[in-house]
Design an enzyme around this catalytic site. Structure first.
Site, PDB file in Angstrom:
ATOM      1  CG  ASP A   3       5.620  17.370  76.309  1.00 45.03           C
ATOM      2  OD1 ASP A   3       5.955  16.713  77.307  1.00 45.03           O
ATOM      3  OD2 ASP A   3       5.303  18.573  76.376  1.00 45.03           O
ATOM      4  CB  SER A   4       1.848  16.459  78.695  1.00 44.45           C
ATOM      5  OG  SER A   4       2.663  17.558  79.036  1.00 44.45           O
ATOM      6  CB  CYS A  67       6.904  13.891  77.979  1.00 45.80           C
ATOM      7  SG  CYS A  67       5.987  14.078  79.523  1.00 45.80           S
ATOM      8  CD  GLU A 148       0.998  23.001  77.936  1.00 44.21           C
ATOM      9  OE1 GLU A 148      -0.001  23.105  77.221  1.00 44.21           O
ATOM     10  OE2 GLU A 148       2.014  22.357  77.613  1.00 44.21           O
ATOM     11  CB  CYS A 180       9.942  19.295  83.330  1.00 44.78           C
ATOM     12  SG  CYS A 180       8.358  19.687  82.531  1.00 44.78           S
ATOM     13  CG  HIS A 182       6.214  22.061  79.699  1.00 43.53           C
ATOM     14  ND1 HIS A 182       6.026  20.722  79.494  1.00 43.53           N
ATOM     15  CD2 HIS A 182       5.081  22.675  79.232  1.00 43.53           C
ATOM     16  CE1 HIS A 182       4.834  20.525  78.929  1.00 43.53           C
ATOM     17  NE2 HIS A 182       4.240  21.696  78.761  1.00 43.53           N
TER      18      HIS A 182
END
Ligand code: DGL
Length: 262
Positions: A3-4, A67, A148, A180, A182
């Protein structure tokens, strides 16, 4: 799996719970996050580089693109080019969403890149079959940055959610896909804004089930009775990845290796 940043940990958690005997390598590309606002071509390049790295350095038997933005940008290319099977999060999520709705009015939220790519419009269309499903999509720039930073239920994120979720609220959806990886970390805030009658669907569990099926179909499922080994890699600040990652995923996230791209 990659993932990012921290988002794919929602998928990692589901995979570790469902397939406890499998070894897992998780790469968080935190040095280059966020992917959402970037050009899809650039994200495709990152996804190709990471997939190659996982195959060559870790000899992985399957790659999970944990992701949505990377899957929207690159899944077709990765499937075609990679020597191992590659699984994304978009199709499993779209399938779960169409199975969850009773009213037929569904929503998908994701990054600007994911929503702009049209990947969910296609995937939900394909998963709808003969049913009449009305889809409302909404991009949520800013959500990833809150996660994040480890800020998952502040007043600021609530205010932002009220504004960004207005289109899906107004569309009176009964099921909302967190498109997403996240976003499950913001589930409480999102649910507060959407109301209790809206079911939040996360692609994490569906992706874990799809991975199990893929491993079985390819004869790749671990026969071992021992607990799988977990490795964690970050292209950003490894110490910060260990600190926040452990809070978000749990105690299995221990030692984090730092990776610098050449
Ligand atoms: N978790 C990624 C996704 O599912 C976040 C992308 C980003 O870094 O903006 O799209």
């Amino acid at each position: 799996m990659f993932d990012s940043g921290f988002g794919g940990l929602t998928v990692a958690r589901a995979v570790m719970d469902l397939l406890p005997n499998e070894d897992l390598v998780y790469l968080g590309d935190t040095g280059r996050y966020p992917y959402g606002p970037r050009d899809l071509k650039e994200v495709r390049g990152f996804a190709e580089q990471i997939t190659e790295h996982l195959v060559e350095v870790y000899d992985v038997k399957v790659v999970v693109v944990a992701c949505n933005t990377a899957a929207a940008a690159a899944l077709d290319v990765l499937v075609e080019q990679s020597p191992v099977p590659v699984l994304g999060v978009i199709e499993p999520g779209a399938r779960a969403l169409t199975q969850t709705t009773t009213s037929g009015r569904v929503g998908v939220i994701g990054t600007v890149g994911t929503i702009g790519s049209g990947a969910y419009q296609d995937a939900v269309g394909a998963a709808s079959g003969d049913r009449d499903i009305t889809l409302t999509c909404s991009a949520c720039p800013g959500f990833v940055e809150f996660v994040e930073r480890g800020e998952t239920d502040s007043e600021q994120v609530h205010v932002l959610a009220e504004r960004l979720l207005a289109p899906v609220c107004d569309a009176d959806v009964d099921a909302l896909l967190l498109g997403c990886t996240h976003y499950p970390f913001l589930a409480r805030t999102i649910s507060d804004v959407m109301g209790r009658n809206v079911v939040l669907v996360s692609s994490a569990d569906e992706t874990a089930f799809a991975l199990k099926t893929l491993l079985e179909e390819h004869g790749l499922k671990s026969e071992s009775k021992a607990a799988g080994k977990h490795s964690w890699v970050s292209t950003g600040d490894a110490a910060e990845f260990a600190r926040l990652g452990r809070r978000l995923l749990g105690p299995e996230l221990d030692i984090v290796d730092a990776l610098e791209w050449p």
